[in-house]
Design a protein around this motif. Structure first.
Motif, PDB file in Angstrom:
ATOM      1  N   LYS A   4      -9.433  45.979  44.951  1.00 25.76           N
ATOM      2  CA  LYS A   4      -9.392  44.564  45.325  1.00 25.76           C
ATOM      3  C   LYS A   4      -7.923  44.141  45.327  1.00 25.76           C
ATOM      4  CE  LYS A   4     -12.135  41.687  43.133  1.00 25.76           C
ATOM      5  NZ  LYS A   4     -12.644  40.751  42.107  1.00 25.76           N
ATOM      6  N   VAL A   5      -7.513  43.495  46.399  1.00 21.21           N
ATOM      7  CA  VAL A   5      -6.181  42.889  46.451  1.00 21.21           C
ATOM      8  C   VAL A   5      -6.411  41.391  46.317  1.00 21.21           C
ATOM      9  CG1 VAL A   5      -4.095  42.533  47.816  1.00 21.21           C
ATOM     10  CG2 VAL A   5      -5.261  44.755  47.872  1.00 21.21           C
ATOM     11  N   ASN A  66     -11.312  35.511  39.379  1.00 22.96           N
ATOM     12  CA  ASN A  66     -11.725  36.599  40.262  1.00 22.96           C
ATOM     13  C   ASN A  66     -11.542  37.979  39.639  1.00 22.96           C
ATOM     14  OD1 ASN A  66     -12.398  35.506  43.144  1.00 22.96           O
ATOM     15  ND2 ASN A  66     -10.716  34.258  42.374  1.00 22.96           N
ATOM     16  N   ILE A  67     -11.319  38.006  38.323  1.00 25.39           N
ATOM     17  CA  ILE A  67     -11.127  39.262  37.605  1.00 25.39           C
ATOM     18  C   ILE A  67     -12.239  39.391  36.573  1.00 25.39           C
ATOM     19  CG2 ILE A  67      -9.611  40.504  36.010  1.00 25.39           C
ATOM     20  CD1 ILE A  67      -7.224  39.124  37.406  1.00 25.39           C
ATOM     21  N   THR A  68     -12.846  40.566  36.522  1.00 26.52           N
ATOM     22  CA  THR A  68     -13.900  40.821  35.536  1.00 26.52           C
ATOM     23  C   THR A  68     -13.345  41.660  34.385  1.00 26.52           C
ATOM     24  OG1 THR A  68     -14.679  42.895  36.521  1.00 26.52           O
ATOM     25  CG2 THR A  68     -15.607  40.845  37.407  1.00 26.52           C
ATOM     26  N   VAL A  73      -6.355  45.819  36.011  1.00 25.83           N
ATOM     27  CA  VAL A  73      -5.517  44.873  36.751  1.00 25.83           C
ATOM     28  C   VAL A  73      -4.071  45.369  36.801  1.00 25.83           C
ATOM     29  CG1 VAL A  73      -4.686  42.497  36.871  1.00 25.83           C
ATOM     30  CG2 VAL A  73      -7.030  42.977  36.090  1.00 25.83           C
ATOM     31  N   ILE A  74      -3.570  45.477  38.018  1.00 26.05           N
ATOM     32  CA  ILE A  74      -2.181  45.872  38.258  1.00 26.05           C
ATOM     33  C   ILE A  74      -1.480  44.698  38.922  1.00 26.05           C
ATOM     34  CG2 ILE A  74      -0.645  47.501  39.428  1.00 26.05           C
ATOM     35  CD1 ILE A  74      -3.051  49.491  39.395  1.00 26.05           C
ATOM     36  N   ALA A  75      -0.576  44.080  38.191  1.00 21.96           N
ATOM     37  CA  ALA A  75       0.154  42.923  38.709  1.00 21.96           C
ATOM     38  C   ALA A  75       1.439  43.391  39.377  1.00 21.96           C
ATOM     39  CB  ALA A  75       0.472  41.955  37.572  1.00 21.96           C
ATOM     40  N   LEU A  76       1.738  42.794  40.525  1.00 22.14           N
ATOM     41  CA  LEU A  76       3.024  43.039  41.167  1.00 22.14           C
ATOM     42  C   LEU A  76       4.011  42.043  40.580  1.00 22.14           C
ATOM     43  CD1 LEU A  76       0.992  44.483  43.043  1.00 22.14           C
ATOM     44  CD2 LEU A  76       2.542  43.932  44.915  1.00 22.14           C
TER      45      LEU A  76
END
Length: 159
Positions: A4-5, A66-68, A73-76
């Motif tokens: 997911k982006v 929108n995150i479960t 999770v990979i943050a830019l």
């Protein structure tokens, strides 16, 4: 693998949308891809640090919805780890081997990501110390995910 982006703002420019559509189509061979856009906040040119924090917090709350719990999770983020394409591919492959099949890449708005989003992230990457428009970053990210998938499958890719 489910990718997911999650990004702030809509893409208005047709040339960006076309590139995103192209990489989305290419990625369909390798993973399930979903692009989720959350609304951005209007910001004045001369916004104070406090106003900037408020904007990032509002956008951040929309992102976090929108995150479960099962998402990796990979943050830019500008201060994130930099790596080349082969290392990025290996990192994604290793996550899959570890059973992390739900990856969420988060791209903030023009002001960046809130501290809450950065705290929720499991990893932070940086594509450069340079600043890119978040619309262009979406294209770059999708291209690198695509390249990473091709590397994983030992398929040819441009070096």
């Amino acid at each position: 693998m489910n990718v997911k982006v999650l990004c702030v703002g809509k893409i208005k420019e047709k040339f960006y949308r076309d590139a995103i559509d192209e990489y989305s189509k290419r990625l369909s061979k390798y993973c399930s891809l979903k692009v989720v856009e959350v609304a951005d906040e209007k910001t004045s040119e001369n916004a104070s640090d406090n106003e900037i924090d408020i904007v990032k917090d509002k956008e951040g709350e929309r992102i976090l919805k929108n995150i479960t719990d099962k998402d990796f999770v990979i943050a830019l983020a500008i201060l994130g780890k930099q790596m080349d394409s082969v290392a990025f591919s290996k990192y994604i492959e290793d996550l899959g081997i570890q059973g992390r099949s739900d990856l969420v890449f988060v791209i903030g708005g023009s002001l960046g990501l809130s501290d809450k989003v950065l705290s929720r992230s499991d990893y932070q990457i940086s594509f450069s110390k340079m600043t890119f428009p978040h619309q262009l970053m979406r294209v770059i990210l999708l291209e690198q995910i695509y390249r990473g998938m091709r590397i994983m499958k030992n398929e040819p890719y441009h070096k």
